[in-house]
Design a protein around this motif. Structure first.
Motif, PDB file in Angstrom:
ATOM      1  N   LEU A 144       0.856  -1.173   0.000  1.00  0.00           N
ATOM      2  CA  LEU A 144       0.000   0.000   0.000  1.00  0.00           C
ATOM      3  C   LEU A 144       0.900   1.233   0.000  1.00  0.00           C
ATOM      4  CD1 LEU A 144      -2.934   1.183   0.298  1.00  0.00           C
ATOM      5  CD2 LEU A 144      -2.391   1.388   2.735  1.00  0.00           C
ATOM      6  N   LEU A 145       0.731   2.091  -1.009  1.00  0.00           N
ATOM      7  CA  LEU A 145       1.509   3.322  -1.144  1.00  0.00           C
ATOM      8  C   LEU A 145       0.582   4.506  -0.967  1.00  0.00           C
ATOM      9  CD1 LEU A 145       3.433   2.173  -4.324  1.00  0.00           C
ATOM     10  CD2 LEU A 145       4.302   2.180  -1.988  1.00  0.00           C
ATOM     11  N   CYS A 146       1.060   5.563  -0.290  1.00  0.00           N
ATOM     12  CA  CYS A 146       0.210   6.721  -0.019  1.00  0.00           C
ATOM     13  C   CYS A 146       1.049   7.995  -0.030  1.00  0.00           C
ATOM     14  CB  CYS A 146      -0.477   6.546   1.335  1.00  0.00           C
ATOM     15  SG  CYS A 146      -1.674   7.843   1.715  1.00  0.00           S
ATOM     16  N   SER A 147       0.508   9.027  -0.675  1.00  0.00           N
ATOM     17  CA  SER A 147       1.187  10.322  -0.764  1.00  0.00           C
ATOM     18  C   SER A 147       0.151  11.423  -0.850  1.00  0.00           C
ATOM     19  CB  SER A 147       2.076  10.343  -2.008  1.00  0.00           C
ATOM     20  OG  SER A 147       2.582  11.632  -2.236  1.00  0.00           O
ATOM     21  N   ASN A 148       0.559  12.650  -0.448  1.00  0.00           N
ATOM     22  CA  ASN A 148      -0.375  13.759  -0.611  1.00  0.00           C
ATOM     23  C   ASN A 148      -0.317  14.271  -2.053  1.00  0.00           C
ATOM     24  OD1 ASN A 148       2.034  15.191  -0.530  1.00  0.00           O
ATOM     25  ND2 ASN A 148       1.324  16.700   0.953  1.00  0.00           N
ATOM     26  N   LEU A 149      -1.251  15.146  -2.395  1.00  0.00           N
ATOM     27  CA  LEU A 149      -1.406  15.612  -3.770  1.00  0.00           C
ATOM     28  C   LEU A 149      -0.154  16.306  -4.304  1.00  0.00           C
ATOM     29  CD1 LEU A 149      -3.467  15.827  -6.097  1.00  0.00           C
ATOM     30  CD2 LEU A 149      -4.198  18.003  -5.145  1.00  0.00           C
ATOM     31  N   THR A 150       0.543  17.039  -3.455  1.00  0.00           N
ATOM     32  CA  THR A 150       1.728  17.770  -3.906  1.00  0.00           C
ATOM     33  C   THR A 150       2.979  16.897  -3.921  1.00  0.00           C
ATOM     34  OG1 THR A 150       2.159  18.532  -1.658  1.00  0.00           O
ATOM     35  CG2 THR A 150       0.876  20.006  -3.096  1.00  0.00           C
ATOM     36  N   GLY A 151       2.913  15.742  -3.268  1.00  0.00           N
ATOM     37  CA  GLY A 151       4.059  14.848  -3.228  1.00  0.00           C
ATOM     38  C   GLY A 151       5.071  15.213  -2.162  1.00  0.00           C
ATOM     39  N   THR A 152       4.733  16.161  -1.313  1.00  0.00           N
ATOM     40  CA  THR A 152       5.667  16.584  -0.268  1.00  0.00           C
ATOM     41  C   THR A 152       5.639  15.660   0.948  1.00  0.00           C
ATOM     42  OG1 THR A 152       3.979  18.074   0.626  1.00  0.00           O
ATOM     43  CG2 THR A 152       5.570  19.022  -0.926  1.00  0.00           C
ATOM     44  N   GLU A 153       4.566  14.891   1.102  1.00  0.00           N
ATOM     45  CA  GLU A 153       4.466  13.960   2.220  1.00  0.00           C
ATOM     46  C   GLU A 153       4.138  12.573   1.681  1.00  0.00           C
ATOM     47  OE1 GLU A 153       2.112  13.446   6.470  1.00  0.00           O
ATOM     48  OE2 GLU A 153       1.834  15.272   5.301  1.00  0.00           O
ATOM     49  N   LYS A 154       5.089  11.668   1.869  1.00  0.00           N
ATOM     50  CA  LYS A 154       4.909  10.285   1.418  1.00  0.00           C
ATOM     51  C   LYS A 154       4.950   9.393   2.647  1.00  0.00           C
ATOM     52  CE  LYS A 154       7.075  11.427  -2.885  1.00  0.00           C
ATOM     53  NZ  LYS A 154       8.355  11.782  -3.407  1.00  0.00           N
ATOM     54  N   LEU A 155       3.885   8.657   2.860  1.00  0.00           N
ATOM     55  CA  LEU A 155       3.827   7.765   4.007  1.00  0.00           C
ATOM     56  C   LEU A 155       4.648   6.515   3.726  1.00  0.00           C
ATOM     57  CD1 LEU A 155       0.037   8.060   4.878  1.00  0.00           C
ATOM     58  CD2 LEU A 155       1.950   9.444   5.699  1.00  0.00           C
ATOM     59  N   LYS A 156       5.117   5.865   4.801  1.00  0.00           N
ATOM     60  CA  LYS A 156       5.883   4.626   4.633  1.00  0.00           C
ATOM     61  C   LYS A 156       4.989   3.574   3.989  1.00  0.00           C
ATOM     62  CE  LYS A 156       9.194   5.050   8.367  1.00  0.00           C
ATOM     63  NZ  LYS A 156       9.723   4.439   9.592  1.00  0.00           N
ATOM     64  N   PRO A 157       5.520   2.818   3.036  1.00  0.00           N
ATOM     65  CA  PRO A 157       4.714   1.752   2.417  1.00  0.00           C
ATOM     66  C   PRO A 157       4.317   0.700   3.458  1.00  0.00           C
ATOM     67  CG  PRO A 157       6.702   2.161   1.150  1.00  0.00           C
ATOM     68  CD  PRO A 157       6.834   2.933   2.421  1.00  0.00           C
ATOM     69  N   VAL A 158       3.120   0.187   3.303  1.00  0.00           N
ATOM     70  CA  VAL A 158       2.638  -0.895   4.157  1.00  0.00           C
ATOM     71  C   VAL A 158       2.705  -2.167   3.324  1.00  0.00           C
ATOM     72  CG1 VAL A 158       0.663  -1.802   5.439  1.00  0.00           C
ATOM     73  CG2 VAL A 158       1.110   0.657   5.407  1.00  0.00           C
ATOM     74  N   VAL A 159       3.406  -3.185   3.839  1.00  0.00           N
ATOM     75  CA  VAL A 159       3.577  -4.445   3.120  1.00  0.00           C
ATOM     76  C   VAL A 159       2.755  -5.519   3.801  1.00  0.00           C
ATOM     77  CG1 VAL A 159       5.230  -6.182   2.360  1.00  0.00           C
ATOM     78  CG2 VAL A 159       5.891  -3.776   2.399  1.00  0.00           C
ATOM     79  N   ILE A 160       1.957  -6.218   3.008  1.00  0.00           N
ATOM     80  CA  ILE A 160       1.099  -7.287   3.507  1.00  0.00           C
ATOM     81  C   ILE A 160       1.538  -8.580   2.844  1.00  0.00           C
ATOM     82  CG2 ILE A 160      -1.262  -8.132   3.739  1.00  0.00           C
ATOM     83  CD1 ILE A 160      -2.114  -5.149   3.185  1.00  0.00           C
ATOM     84  N   ASP A 161       1.932  -9.545   3.642  1.00  0.00           N
ATOM     85  CA  ASP A 161       2.342 -10.845   3.130  1.00  0.00           C
ATOM     86  C   ASP A 161       1.095 -11.707   2.966  1.00  0.00           C
ATOM     87  OD1 ASP A 161       3.814 -13.017   2.332  1.00  0.00           O
ATOM     88  OD2 ASP A 161       4.909 -13.263   4.201  1.00  0.00           O
ATOM     89  N   ASN A 162       1.227 -12.859   2.347  1.00  0.00           N
ATOM     90  CA  ASN A 162       0.103 -13.780   2.224  1.00  0.00           C
ATOM     91  C   ASN A 162      -0.323 -14.238   3.607  1.00  0.00           C
ATOM     92  OD1 ASN A 162       0.265 -13.660  -0.510  1.00  0.00           O
ATOM     93  ND2 ASN A 162       1.428 -15.531  -0.749  1.00  0.00           N
ATOM     94  N   SER A 163      -1.604 -14.405   3.790  1.00  0.00           N
ATOM     95  CA  SER A 163      -2.111 -14.918   5.046  1.00  0.00           C
ATOM     96  C   SER A 163      -3.110 -16.033   4.745  1.00  0.00           C
ATOM     97  CB  SER A 163      -2.775 -13.809   5.863  1.00  0.00           C
ATOM     98  OG  SER A 163      -3.859 -13.301   5.140  1.00  0.00           O
ATOM     99  N   ILE A 164      -3.336 -16.842   5.734  1.00  0.00           N
ATOM    100  CA  ILE A 164      -4.286 -17.933   5.562  1.00  0.00           C
ATOM    101  C   ILE A 164      -5.665 -17.439   5.987  1.00  0.00           C
ATOM    102  CG2 ILE A 164      -4.902 -20.272   6.299  1.00  0.00           C
ATOM    103  CD1 ILE A 164      -1.916 -20.722   6.847  1.00  0.00           C
ATOM    104  N   PHE A 165      -6.643 -17.601   5.125  1.00  0.00           N
ATOM    105  CA  PHE A 165      -8.008 -17.170   5.424  1.00  0.00           C
ATOM    106  C   PHE A 165      -8.801 -18.399   5.865  1.00  0.00           C
ATOM    107  CE2 PHE A 165     -12.422 -16.317   4.220  1.00  0.00           C
ATOM    108  CZ  PHE A 165     -12.619 -15.153   4.952  1.00  0.00           C
TER     109      PHE A 165
END
Length: 167
Positions: A144-165
């Motif tokens: 999951l990648l997230c940034s503001n419209l101007t690109g001045t604030e970029k949040l740390k990527p969130v990584v999700i591994d496979n999980s068992i459902f």
């Protein structure tokens, strides 16, 4: 005598590269330009060349490709098209929705799949060779990648591994 020896080494290197490339493509392994250049540097080192005498430059790659009738093609042609009318409609609606908000306060987040074991989908191939690929690895992480419209604030990527459902 020195020129003849140098030509002999050059012929060995070109022959070795051509053979290696043919063997890899026979195994349906995708080969990109940088991979071929690195292999050329390895062969040159084995033959006693240094980085000063042989660089495996982009011009070397181009000449090698022309000499061996190698072209760069996409392995699979899967592509998706986007409806342009929908894009135009939403770009107008979005500008109306965002009126009155500070651009630094508007964020966009999107998830993407990271296929960390995927092989390249393009390869150097001999001109008459069919471009077939093997089975694609489905091992992936969701990011999951997230940034503001101007690109001045970029949040740390969130990584999700496979999980068992479990139901």
């Amino acid at each position: 005598m020195q020129r003849k020896c140098r030509q002999n080494h050059t012929l060995k290197m070109v022959w070795s590269q051509g053979m290696w490339f043919t063997q890899q493509r026979a195994k349906q392994i995708p080969i990109s330009g940088p991979i071929l250049q690195e292999k050329a540097r390895q062969v040159a080192e084995e033959l006693g060349y240094t980085l000063e005498t042989f660089k495996a430059s982009n011009s070397w790659l181009e000449k090698f490709r022309n000499r061996h009738a190698i072209s760069f093609r996409t392995i699979n042609g899967e592509s998706a098209s986007v409806d342009n009318s929908t894009v135009e409609e939403w770009s107008q609606r979005l500008s109306t929705i965002l009126d009155g908000f500070n651009e630094n306060d508007v964020f966009n987040a999107d998830e993407t799949g990271l296929f960390y074991r995927a092989r390249p989908d393009r390869s150097l191939v001999l001109s008459k060779e069919e471009c077939k690929g093997g089975k694609k690895s489905k091992e992936r992480l969701t990011v999951l990648l997230c940034s503001n419209l101007t690109g001045t604030e970029k949040l740390k990527p969130v990584v999700i591994d496979n999980s068992i459902f479990i139901d």
